[in-house]
Design a protein around this motif. Structure first.
Motif: not given
Length: 378
Positions: A269-297
């Motif tokens: 539990x005592x282990x730690x993290x540091x995010x070094x400068x100038x930075x490291x990459x991460x990535x998101x997962x994205x919600x998207x809605x199709x242009x022709x979704x049947x139930x857009x609202x």
């Protein structure tokens, strides 16, 4: 008789419930993505929207899962379908640009209240593609350096400090190169951001220029020397395992994996993290809605719930140790102090804003991996 029949028909219509709608959500990623929607997010949405149901369908892990979503949209567009069989999709950022270019997606973010709560740049640019308006991040995964404070009381806070530290402490840093897991890949990309002689912003946002790839020779020379003083691990889990056994003192990890290992007792539990400068990459997962979704609202209501501060706190942070897709300041009030401190003490929201970087756009990404194999791995 006619009046009686009319009255009976009117009574029947009045008592008929509003037609139930099944909202279909398809998601790339591991089974936990499907379980999250079917077991938590879907039932919560159904509770708040009586008469409607949510069904999640998984397309598989990794890039292949997102590629199947692209192919599904493409097939329905080619078939000329008036409405598509998907209302919401969850995909890796790498595939959002091609979806927009293909005309598959609706620009919906300005239609939902939570759209104003997104601040990270990866919701506007995704590996060189402008995606602003078309996406809401489900979560942000991030890499950072994990370390054992008993062995490293003052951890390196930048790539330059790390390079100097490794010379003085050979084999105490471990990473997996570019094999067996993206934590090592992320570390290499961060090295080029830090030491490449070109423009790191151009690597992240484009455009691709062949001449830019000729500006990395010195960075790869130094990375080769660095790697000779490092310990090569067998992958994401391998780095964490060597840390837990004390065979290395510092290594790049995925933050959510780090905290999950701690929660399971696999890391002290005592282990730690540091995010070094100038930075490291991460990535998101994205919600998207199709242009022709049947139930857009209804799809917009679903994404609005999924990206609300309360759900981001309970579903994303507490359940998975992911960083929220919306700005963390909006989530803090929904989290108990222990959870907030666990996730945001070592790597603060300010650190994420300053040092949480996207991966390079695809052609630079490929060029860096090829150059690593040719110049730093031997």
């Amino acid at each position: 008789m006619r009046n009686l029949l009319s009255a009976t028909l009117a009574l029947g219509l009045a008592s008929t419930p509003v037609a139930a709608t099944e909202l279909t959500v398809i998601t790339a990623g591991d089974q936990n993505m499907v379980d999250y929607i079917n077991e938590y997010l879907g039932p919560l949405f159904e509770e708040q929207n009586p008469g409607h149901t949510v069904r999640a369908v998984g397309t598989g892990p990794g890039d292949a899962g997102s590629q199947k979503i692209v192919e599904r949209f493409e097939a329905q567009k080619q078939a000329g379908s008036e409405t598509w069989d998907t209302d919401v999709a969850v995909a890796h950022e790498k595939f959002i640009g091609p979806m927009i270019e293909g005309g598959y997606l609706a620009a919906y973010r300005d239609n939902i209240a939570t759209g104003k709560l997104v601040t990270r740049g990866n919701a506007d640019m995704a590996l060189g593609a402008r995606v602003s308006g078309y996406v809401m991040p489900m979560f942000n995964s991030q890499t950072a350096l994990a370390y054992n404070p008993a062995l490293v009381p003052n951890p390196p806070k930048s790539y330059a400090e790390l390079a100097a530290w490794v010379k003085e402490n050979p084999k105490q840093f471990g990473y997996n190169g570019i094999k067996g897991g993206a934590s090592g890949v992320s570390f290499v990309m961060g090295w080029i951001y830090a030491f490449g002689e070109g423009d790191a912003t151009k690597l992240m946002n484009g455009p691709f220029e062949e001449a830019e790839t000729q500006k990395w020779d010195a960075a790869f020379d130094s990375l080769k020397e660095f790697t000779q003083n490092a310990t090569l691990t067998p992958g994401n889990a391998g780095t964490l395992d060597l840390l837990s056994r004390g065979e290395i003192a510092v290594g790049p990890v995925w933050v959510d994996m780090f905290y999950s290992w701690q929660a399971n007792g696999q890391l002290p539990p005592e282990f730690k993290l540091v995010l070094p400068a100038p930075g490291m990459p991460g990535q998101p997962m994205h919600y998207v809605i199709p242009e022709k979704a049947a139930h857009k609202e209804l799809a917009e209501k679903f994404v609005e719930l999924a990206t609300s501060p309360k759900v981001q706190a309970e579903g994303i942070v507490k359940r998975f140790n992911w960083y929220p897709g919306i700005d963390a300041q909006h989530v803090q009030a929904e989290l108990d102090a222990d959870t907030w401190n666990k996730l945001f003490t070592d790597v603060t929201p300010e650190d994420l804003a300053s040092y949480g970087k996207p991966f390079p756009i695809a052609p630079y990404n490929t060029a860096i991996l090829e150059a690593y194999e040719a110049k730093a791995a031997n």
